[in-house]
Design a protein around this motif. Structure first.
Motif, PDB file in Angstrom:
ATOM      1  N   LEU A   1       2.356   2.914  -2.426  1.00 16.93           N
ATOM      2  CA  LEU A   1       2.015   3.852  -3.493  1.00 16.93           C
ATOM      3  C   LEU A   1       0.678   4.538  -3.209  1.00 16.93           C
ATOM      4  CD1 LEU A   1       2.678   5.132  -6.189  1.00 16.93           C
ATOM      5  CD2 LEU A   1       1.636   3.164  -7.334  1.00 16.93           C
ATOM      6  N   HIS A   2      -0.298   3.783  -2.701  1.00 15.71           N
ATOM      7  CA  HIS A   2      -1.590   4.379  -2.339  1.00 15.71           C
ATOM      8  C   HIS A   2      -1.404   5.440  -1.265  1.00 15.71           C
ATOM      9  CE1 HIS A   2      -5.252   4.683   0.144  1.00 15.71           C
ATOM     10  NE2 HIS A   2      -5.878   4.612  -1.025  1.00 15.71           N
ATOM     11  N   ASP A   3      -0.590   5.143  -0.253  1.00 15.69           N
ATOM     12  CA  ASP A   3      -0.343   6.108   0.821  1.00 15.69           C
ATOM     13  C   ASP A   3       0.300   7.383   0.290  1.00 15.69           C
ATOM     14  OD1 ASP A   3      -1.379   4.316   2.606  1.00 15.69           O
ATOM     15  OD2 ASP A   3       0.562   3.550   3.293  1.00 15.69           O
TER      16      ASP A   3
ATOM     17  N   HIS B   1      -4.981  13.412  -3.860  1.00 18.27           N
ATOM     18  CA  HIS B   1      -6.390  13.294  -4.251  1.00 18.27           C
ATOM     19  C   HIS B   1      -7.287  14.031  -3.257  1.00 18.27           C
ATOM     20  CE1 HIS B   1     -10.106  11.563  -5.715  1.00 18.27           C
ATOM     21  NE2 HIS B   1     -10.379  11.138  -4.496  1.00 18.27           N
TER      22      HIS B   1
ATOM     23  N   ARG C   1       4.617   9.955   5.757  1.00 12.88           N
ATOM     24  CA  ARG C   1       4.402   8.612   5.224  1.00 12.88           C
ATOM     25  C   ARG C   1       5.624   8.043   4.511  1.00 12.88           C
ATOM     26  NH1 ARG C   1      -1.834   8.800   2.952  1.00 12.88           N
ATOM     27  NH2 ARG C   1      -2.671  10.154   4.564  1.00 12.88           N
TER      28      ARG C   1
ATOM     29  N   LEU D   1      -0.061   8.658  -2.857  1.00 11.05           N
ATOM     30  CA  LEU D   1      -0.932   9.415  -3.753  1.00 11.05           C
ATOM     31  C   LEU D   1      -2.202   9.942  -3.081  1.00 11.05           C
ATOM     32  CD1 LEU D   1      -0.715   7.206  -6.973  1.00 11.05           C
ATOM     33  CD2 LEU D   1       0.698   9.157  -6.321  1.00 11.05           C
ATOM     34  N   GLU D   2      -2.645   9.308  -2.003  1.00 13.02           N
ATOM     35  CA  GLU D   2      -3.920   9.663  -1.382  1.00 13.02           C
ATOM     36  C   GLU D   2      -4.027  11.122  -0.961  1.00 13.02           C
ATOM     37  OE1 GLU D   2      -6.814  10.489   1.570  1.00 13.02           O
ATOM     38  OE2 GLU D   2      -4.660  10.299   2.047  1.00 13.02           O
TER      39      GLU D   2
ATOM     40  N   GLY E   1       0.790  -1.230   0.000  1.00 11.89           N
ATOM     41  CA  GLY E   1       0.000   0.000   0.000  1.00 11.89           C
ATOM     42  C   GLY E   1       0.816   1.270   0.000  1.00 11.89           C
TER      43      GLY E   1
END
Length: 363
Positions: A294-296, A302, A348, A298-299, A292
Motif C-alpha cells: 500500500l505504501h508503494d 505524495h 509497482r 501511494l508514495e 509495504g
C-alpha cells in the motif's frame, strides 16, 4: 422611497422586448448547433456530438461571467437546458439509468444531460452497463457513493469486468420526504417503505417520530412511492420526483439525519474524454501481496503532489484475501505529472486499469 414613480407598464414592455431578444438569440444558437452537426457529419459520419469536456467548459465560463442577480448555479441550469435542447437538434442522446422512473438516479440524469435527453430506466446497475456496452444507449448513469452511507459496491464491482470508461460525474443533494397517499392519516401510519440506504440515512428521524412503524425495505424509493399510492396506513421515504410522479402528499420534508447528505453518480460511456481544464481520474489497481504494497502504491501520488480524493478497497476475484484499490484523484491522464504517476504505479502494481479521466462535476 424613490421620488421617481415606477412605471409598471414600461417595465412590462421592457420585459417583452427582452423576451423577444432572448428568443431570437436562443434560436440563433440552435441554428449554429445544427451547423456544427453538419460539419461534424461531413468530416466523419460516426462523429460524436456530445462532448463532456466542451459542455463543462461552457458551463464554467457562464458561471464565471455571471454577475447576478440570478445565482450562478441557477444560470448554469438554464444554460444546461438550452444546450440539451440544441444537442437534441443535432442528435438525440439516449441515457440508461438505474430505475425505476422517479429515482434519484433519474434526477441526476436529468441534471447532467437536461430534459431533452431520452432517459431509459434499468432494473439493476449491471443492466445499465450492458446497455451501454451493447450500444443500445450512448451513456449510462449509476450511483457510486453516498456521503452518509459510503460507497456502492455493486458499481465498483461492475467496473472490474467492464471495458467502459467514466465520462463525467454528478453530485446530487439528497432530500428525503415522508410521503403518503390521499387516504392515509398522519396519526395512523403503521408501515413505512423505502430503500435500505434511505432508511439508514433517516434512522434518527424515524426513531424519534415513528418508532413503532414497521420499516419495509424495497428495491427503490420510487417503488416505495408506488406502493403507498393505493395503500392505507402506509408511508414512503422518497424524493421530489417520486412525490410528483405518484401524486403523493408530504407529511414531513427533508427528514435525512445529515443536512449535507449527497450522492455522487458516474456517467459511463465508450469514449475517452479530452482535458477540460478541471478534471478527475479514476483507476483500479491490483497490488502484489507483499509487505509495504500500500505504501508503494501511494508514495508516487505524495511525491508528485497529486491530490487523491478517494481510496476504496474491494476483494479481488483472482484470489482469496487479495484486494484491489479504487482510487480517484485530481488531474487528467494526459497531464505530464499524472502520466508520470500512472507509469510509476504500473511498475509497482500487478495490474492497473484507468477507468477514465473526466470533468469535475459542474452542477
Amino acid at each position: 422611497m424613490s421620488e421617481t414613480p415606477i412605471d409598471l407598464e414600461a417595465l412590462r414592455h421592457r420585459i417583452d422586448d427582452l423576451d423577444s431578444e432572448l428568443l431570437r438569440l436562443i434560436n440563433e444558437r440552435a441554428a449554429a448547433a445544427q451547423q456544427v452537426a453538419q460539419v461534424k457529419t461531413a468530416e466523419d459520419p460516426r462523429a460524436v456530438f456530445y462532448r463532456p469536456e466542451r459542455e463543462a467548459q461552457v458551463l464554467r465560463r457562464i458561471m464565471a461571467l455571471n454577475k447576478g442577480p440570478l445565482d450562478s448555479e441557477e444560470v448554469a441550469r438554464l444554460f444546461r437546458e438550452i444546450m440539451s435542447a440544441c444537442l437534441a437538434l443535432e442528435q438525440p442522446i439516449k441515457v440508461a439509468y438505474l430505475g425505476p422512473e422517479g429515482t434519484f438516479t433519474q434526477q441526476a440524469t436529468l441534471k447532467h444531460f437536461g430534459e431533452s435527453a431520452v432517459s431509459l430506466p434499468m432494473a439493476a446497475i449491471d443492466e445499465v452497463f450492458r446497455e451501454v456496452e451493447a450500444g443500445a444507449v450512448n451513456y449510462g448513469v449509476v450511483p457510486v457513493e453516498n456521503s452518509t452511507e459510503g460507497v456502492i459496491n455493486h458499481t465498483l464491482d461492475s467496473f472490474m469486468d467492464s471495458g467502459l470508461r467514466i465520462c463525467g460525474e454528478v453530485v446530487l443533494r439528497i432530500h428525503h420526504h415522508l410521503l403518503v397517499g390521499e387516504t392515509t392519516r398522519q396519526d395512523k401510519v403503521s408501515r413505512i417503505y423505502s430503500h435500505p440506504q434511505s432508511f439508514a440515512q433517516c434512522r434518527k428521524w424515524l426513531d424519534a417520530h415513528y418508532p413503532q412503524a414497521e420499516r419495509v425495505p424495497v428495491s427503490s424509493n420510487a417503488e416505495a412511492a408506488r406502493l403507498v399510492k393505493t395503500e392505507w396506513h402506509s408511508a414512503a421515504i422518497a424524493g421530489d420526483m417520486s412525490a410528483k410522479l405518484y401524486g403523493l402528499t408530504r407529511l414531513a420534508e427533508k427528514i435525512e439525519d445529515r443536512p449535507d447528505n449527497s450522492t455522487r453518480f458516474l456517467i459511463i460511456g465508450n469514449q475517452d474524454v479530452p482535458m477540460s481544464g478541471e478534471d478527475k481520474t479514476s483507476i483500479v489497481v491490483a497490488m502484489r501481496n507483499q509487505p509495504g504494497a500500500l505504501h508503494d502504491l501511494l508514495e508516487p501520488f505524495h511525491r508528485h503532489q497529486i491530490d487523491m480524493t478517494r481510496l476504496e478497497t474491494r476483494p479481488s476475484r483472482s484470489g482469496v484475501w487479495n484486494y484491489v484499490f479504487f482510487i480517484d484523484f485530481k488531474g487528467h491522464r494526459d497531464e505530464p505529472r499524472v502520466a508520470a504517476v500512472l507509469e510509476e504505479v504500473r511498475l509497482r502494481a500487478a495490474e492497473v486499469k484507468v477507468l477514465g479521466s473526466y470533468p469535475v462535476g459542474v452542477l
